[in-house]
Design an enzyme around this catalytic site. Sequence first.
Site, PDB file in Angstrom:
ATOM      1  N   ARG A  51       0.791  -1.183  -0.001  1.00  0.00           N
ATOM      2  CA  ARG A  51       0.099  -0.020   0.014  1.00  0.00           C
ATOM      3  C   ARG A  51       0.810   1.201   0.194  1.00  0.00           C
ATOM      4  NH1 ARG A  51       1.816   2.178   4.114  1.00  0.00           N
ATOM      5  NH2 ARG A  51       0.285   3.951   3.508  1.00  0.00           N
ATOM      6  N   GLY A  52       0.291   2.557  -0.188  1.00  0.00           N
ATOM      7  CA  GLY A  52       1.113   3.578  -0.239  1.00  0.00           C
ATOM      8  C   GLY A  52       1.116   3.919  -1.860  1.00  0.00           C
ATOM      9  N   ARG A  96      -6.532  -0.744  -7.830  1.00  0.00           N
ATOM     10  CA  ARG A  96      -6.989   0.330  -6.933  1.00  0.00           C
ATOM     11  C   ARG A  96      -7.105   1.755  -7.763  1.00  0.00           C
ATOM     12  NH1 ARG A  96      -4.242   1.224  -1.238  1.00  0.00           N
ATOM     13  NH2 ARG A  96      -6.169   2.353  -0.627  1.00  0.00           N
ATOM     14  N   GLN A 202      -3.196   3.312   9.468  1.00  0.00           N
ATOM     15  CA  GLN A 202      -1.970   3.144   9.033  1.00  0.00           C
ATOM     16  C   GLN A 202      -1.012   4.124  10.108  1.00  0.00           C
ATOM     17  OE1 GLN A 202      -4.587   3.580   7.156  1.00  0.00           O
ATOM     18  NE2 GLN A 202      -4.555   2.978   5.147  1.00  0.00           N
ATOM     19  N   ASP A 243      -2.081  10.666  -2.967  1.00  0.00           N
ATOM     20  CA  ASP A 243      -2.322   9.735  -3.650  1.00  0.00           C
ATOM     21  C   ASP A 243      -2.393  10.054  -5.250  1.00  0.00           C
ATOM     22  OD1 ASP A 243      -2.985   8.564  -1.079  1.00  0.00           O
ATOM     23  OD2 ASP A 243      -2.666   7.019  -2.342  1.00  0.00           O
ATOM     24  N   ASN A 253      -5.558  12.550  -0.551  1.00  0.00           N
ATOM     25  CA  ASN A 253      -4.891  11.431   0.165  1.00  0.00           C
ATOM     26  C   ASN A 253      -5.502  11.006   1.167  1.00  0.00           C
ATOM     27  OD1 ASN A 253      -2.096  10.944   0.971  1.00  0.00           O
ATOM     28  ND2 ASN A 253      -2.447  12.204   3.006  1.00  0.00           N
TER      29      ASN A 253
HETATM   30  O1  MRU Z   1      -4.810   3.264   1.411  1.00  0.00           O
HETATM   31  P1  MRU Z   1      -3.365   3.403   1.594  1.00  0.00           P
HETATM   32  O2  MRU Z   1      -2.705   3.092   2.678  1.00  0.00           O
HETATM   33  O3  MRU Z   1      -2.547   2.927   0.460  1.00  0.00           O
HETATM   34  O4  MRU Z   1      -3.273   5.203   1.335  1.00  0.00           O
HETATM   35  C1  MRU Z   1      -1.760   5.615   1.666  1.00  0.00           C
HETATM   36  C2  MRU Z   1      -1.814   7.167   1.692  1.00  0.00           C
HETATM   37  O5  MRU Z   1      -2.907   7.620   1.629  1.00  0.00           O
HETATM   38  C3  MRU Z   1      -0.551   7.787   1.698  1.00  0.00           C
HETATM   39  O6  MRU Z   1      -0.609   8.994   2.420  1.00  0.00           O
HETATM   40  C4  MRU Z   1      -0.198   8.148   0.337  1.00  0.00           C
HETATM   41  O7  MRU Z   1      -0.288   7.000  -0.434  1.00  0.00           O
HETATM   42  C5  MRU Z   1       1.233   8.860   0.125  1.00  0.00           C
HETATM   43  S1  MRU Z   1       2.498   7.425   0.362  1.00  0.00           S
HETATM   44  C6  MRU Z   1       3.798   7.926   0.014  1.00  0.00           C
END
Ligand code: MRU
Length: 355
Positions: A51-52, A96, A202, A243, A253
């Site tokens: 993720r991220g 996603r 997270q 994101d 985000n």
């Molecule tokens: O749903 P996730 O855990 O993938 O979401 C992640 C985020 O929203 C982070 O803040 C974003 O991806 C930046 S990661 C460098």
Amino acid sequence: MTEFNSKIRTIQWIDNCSRMVDQTLVPYEFRYIDITKGREMFDAIRNMIVRGAPAIGIAGAHGVVLYAMELAKENSSREEFIKKLLEKADYLKTSRPTAVNLMWAVEKQKDIIKNSKSDINGIINELKENGIKLENEDIEINKRIGDYGAEVVPKGATILTHCNAGALATVGYGTALGVVRSAFANDPTIQVFADETRPRQQGARITTLELTMDGIPTTLITDGMCSYFMKKGMIDLVVVGADRIAANGDTANKIGTYTVAIAAKYHNIPFYIAAPLSTIDTSIKSGDEIVIEERSREEVTHINGKIICAPEVNVINPGFDVTPNELITGIITEVGILRPNYNETIKKAFENNLP
Ligand code: MRU
């Protein structure tokens, strides 16, 4: 089980497979798993094993290689192989919807497939090489983001962050937490307040682990507490990841980021986004065009498998929100800090540094 160390690589192409930290287990376990099939990669992204935004970009690039290796066994013609592989690549992009790094990295692999003059094995090798190149670049980019960002961190600052934009959201080092790491290297008196980040936590599960293992003083707060601490003068700046960023700077985000940005504006606290240029989607004019992922009701109704509400209650669970550009003090990228007017500064950043 591997001991946690933020210098560990989140995802790596190794031994003809994609080795990644299973983030659904953090912080209880720090375990690597090997993804060996394209469909497994689709599921790993969708189920947030990886993720991220930048990390799922690399996962997408690896996924294309895995599909290519599978299709090569079908003994089809080169043309048929390419046609099927491009379809699989497009399928991976649907795992996603919000983080544009996934589409960006898969498109980079599609360019290789379309432009290659090699035979099937040659194409596979080119895809592997490109995946490894994107991985290595990600760490370098994050370090540059960290160095630019450290310049706006006041001495002894308390930085608020939301979600996890750290080593585990990237190949390594992190974007928002890259800024924290670079600032901490210069000034060990800084500290971090980490939002828990409901519903998947997270911030609590991943950010606090990363930072404390690096010896960076960290305080965990729940999502509703940020204005309380801002009013008390306990937060000096906010740095979060992204994101997807539209051409006008509107930024998607993790859900809850918008609330933090509004609170920061009200209390006159600088609010920064830290993200690579690959998170900027210049094909969309504003955040209104960003698709927001809807996730399952169980993420909200349950904690650790236990129901926490009336079983029949209605639930809506958007995974992300969009912070309007007027709430953003600056966007920290690998080519410098972009300031308003974002339509102009983003355009300029791409003109000088076409990816
Ligand atoms: O749903 P996730 O855990 O993938 O979401 C992640 C985020 O929203 C982070 O803040 C974003 O991806 C930046 S990661 C460098």
